[in-house]
Write a protein that holds these residues in place. Structure first.
Motif, PDB file in Angstrom:
ATOM      1  N   SER A 188       0.867  -1.142   0.163  1.00  0.00           N
ATOM      2  CA  SER A 188      -0.018   0.160   0.227  1.00  0.00           C
ATOM      3  C   SER A 188       0.869   1.373  -0.004  1.00  0.00           C
ATOM      4  N   GLU A 189       0.326   2.106  -0.870  1.00  0.00           N
ATOM      5  CA  GLU A 189       1.037   3.466  -0.817  1.00  0.00           C
ATOM      6  C   GLU A 189       1.209   4.220   0.647  1.00  0.00           C
ATOM      7  N   GLN A 190      -0.134   4.198   1.115  1.00  0.00           N
ATOM      8  CA  GLN A 190      -0.155   4.727   2.754  1.00  0.00           C
ATOM      9  C   GLN A 190       1.001   4.066   3.506  1.00  0.00           C
ATOM     10  N   GLY A 191       1.166   2.815   3.650  1.00  0.00           N
ATOM     11  CA  GLY A 191       2.144   2.096   4.449  1.00  0.00           C
ATOM     12  C   GLY A 191       3.314   2.432   4.017  1.00  0.00           C
ATOM     13  N   ARG A 192       3.719   2.622   2.817  1.00  0.00           N
ATOM     14  CA  ARG A 192       5.046   2.931   2.378  1.00  0.00           C
ATOM     15  C   ARG A 192       5.451   4.732   3.025  1.00  0.00           C
ATOM     16  N   HIS A 193       4.323   5.367   2.778  1.00  0.00           N
ATOM     17  CA  HIS A 193       4.366   6.700   3.510  1.00  0.00           C
ATOM     18  C   HIS A 193       4.600   6.910   4.794  1.00  0.00           C
ATOM     19  N   LYS A 194       4.034   6.045   5.578  1.00  0.00           N
ATOM     20  CA  LYS A 194       3.917   5.930   6.985  1.00  0.00           C
ATOM     21  C   LYS A 194       5.365   5.550   7.448  1.00  0.00           C
ATOM     22  N   ALA A 195       6.059   4.352   6.647  1.00  0.00           N
ATOM     23  CA  ALA A 195       7.189   3.964   7.221  1.00  0.00           C
ATOM     24  C   ALA A 195       8.349   5.034   6.842  1.00  0.00           C
ATOM     25  N   PHE A 196       8.385   5.547   5.686  1.00  0.00           N
ATOM     26  CA  PHE A 196       9.169   6.530   5.400  1.00  0.00           C
ATOM     27  C   PHE A 196       9.288   7.724   6.246  1.00  0.00           C
ATOM     28  N   SER A 197       7.937   8.207   6.588  1.00  0.00           N
ATOM     29  CA  SER A 197       7.973   9.214   7.423  1.00  0.00           C
ATOM     30  C   SER A 197       8.368   9.061   9.050  1.00  0.00           C
ATOM     31  N   THR A 198       8.490   7.902   9.316  1.00  0.00           N
ATOM     32  CA  THR A 198       9.025   7.350  10.404  1.00  0.00           C
ATOM     33  C   THR A 198      10.430   7.520  10.406  1.00  0.00           C
ATOM     34  N   CYS A 199      10.855   7.488   9.127  1.00  0.00           N
ATOM     35  CA  CYS A 199      12.658   7.591   9.044  1.00  0.00           C
ATOM     36  C   CYS A 199      12.996   9.074   8.866  1.00  0.00           C
ATOM     37  N   LEU A 200      12.215   9.755   8.440  1.00  0.00           N
ATOM     38  CA  LEU A 200      12.630  11.054   7.731  1.00  0.00           C
ATOM     39  C   LEU A 200      13.172  11.919   8.745  1.00  0.00           C
ATOM     40  N   PRO A 201      12.569  12.049  10.308  1.00  0.00           N
ATOM     41  CA  PRO A 201      13.333  13.111  11.074  1.00  0.00           C
ATOM     42  C   PRO A 201      14.845  12.474  11.474  1.00  0.00           C
ATOM     43  N   HIS A 202      14.972  11.310  11.685  1.00  0.00           N
ATOM     44  CA  HIS A 202      16.217  10.688  11.942  1.00  0.00           C
ATOM     45  C   HIS A 202      17.372  10.949  10.765  1.00  0.00           C
ATOM     46  N   LEU A 203      16.948  10.911   9.604  1.00  0.00           N
ATOM     47  CA  LEU A 203      17.507  11.266   8.427  1.00  0.00           C
ATOM     48  C   LEU A 203      17.859  12.473   8.160  1.00  0.00           C
ATOM     49  N   THR A 204      17.075  13.371   8.449  1.00  0.00           N
ATOM     50  CA  THR A 204      17.074  14.928   8.497  1.00  0.00           C
ATOM     51  C   THR A 204      18.266  15.310   9.519  1.00  0.00           C
ATOM     52  N   VAL A 205      18.109  14.891  10.546  1.00  0.00           N
ATOM     53  CA  VAL A 205      18.955  15.209  11.843  1.00  0.00           C
ATOM     54  C   VAL A 205      20.584  14.656  11.573  1.00  0.00           C
ATOM     55  N   LEU A 206      20.278  13.516  11.042  1.00  0.00           N
ATOM     56  CA  LEU A 206      21.688  12.779  10.703  1.00  0.00           C
ATOM     57  C   LEU A 206      22.525  13.652   9.628  1.00  0.00           C
ATOM     58  N   SER A 207      21.624  13.913   8.369  1.00  0.00           N
ATOM     59  CA  SER A 207      22.036  14.651   7.432  1.00  0.00           C
ATOM     60  C   SER A 207      22.545  16.149   7.770  1.00  0.00           C
ATOM     61  N   LEU A 208      21.805  16.796   8.527  1.00  0.00           N
ATOM     62  CA  LEU A 208      22.317  17.974   8.950  1.00  0.00           C
ATOM     63  C   LEU A 208      23.627  17.917   9.842  1.00  0.00           C
TER      64      LEU A 208
END
Length: 196
Positions: free
Chosen positions: A113-133
């Motif tokens: 499901s598209e919604q499931g993929r979106h939810k999973a990626f949004s779970t990782c996005l904050p960590h990836l943002t802080v790590l990239s910064l």
């Protein structure tokens, strides 16, 4: 965080078993122990250095590269050994994070499901943002010639590297909170209305 996200997405039914209190304590203890060890090694080396090039540090705080510029002793090789140890430790952590996120991405792409993929990626996005910064500002701050002349840009980068990631961390992680999002929307609307 990468391991936590890996277990949460790749093994959701085993999350409570895998990420138990003991594992969390071990990971926190490992992070604290490596920080204390690195601090001890740097402090030991800095106490053995003799300084002969003045006492002005071209930085807001005493960083190791700035102190090495003022050194006139032969402890450069010892400090380089410590730095190589730290780089090796950082590379191991970085490889672990990359492996975790490769597993996460391959698992998420198999979610139908598209919604499931979106939810999973949004779970990782904050960590990836802080790590990239953190990684981007750190690379810009430290991967330059050690004995290059200091500039205002170095001072600005030092502030960004030491202040921006810790300040942005709670903001980035709280953006998933619905109340924070609603407050940010209200604040944005208020700010835009005062500009008109």
């Amino acid at each position: 965080m990468a391991y936590d996200r890996d277990v949460a997405i790749c093994q959701p039914l085993h999350y409570e078993t895998v990420m138990n209190r003991g594992v969390c304590v071990q990971m926190a203890a490992g992070a604290w122990a490596s920080g204390v060890l690195i601090s001890f090694l740097h402090t030991r080396n800095m106490l053995a250095i003799s300084f002969c090039r003045g006492n002005t540090v071209d930085q807001f705080f005493c960083e190791i590269p700035q102190l090495l510029k003022l050194s006139c002793s032969d402890s450069y090789l010892t400090e380089m050994g410590v730095i190589l140890f730290i780089v090796g430790l950082a590379l191991c952590c970085f490889v672990f994070i990359i492996v975790s996120y490769v597993q996460i991405i391959t698992t998420v792409l198999r979610i139908p499901s598209e919604q499931g993929r979106h939810k999973a990626f949004s779970t990782c996005l904050p960590h990836l943002t802080v790590l990239s910064l953190l990684v981007c500002t750190g690379i810009f701050a430290y991967l330059k010639p050690l004995f290059s002349t200091s500039s205002r840009l170095d001072l600005i980068v030092a502030v960004f590297y030491s202040v921006l990631p810790p300040v942005m961390n709670p903001i980035i992680y709280s953006m998933r909170n619905k109340e924070i999002k609603a407050s940010m929307r209200k604040l944005t609307r208020w700010w835009l209305s005062t500009k008109n």
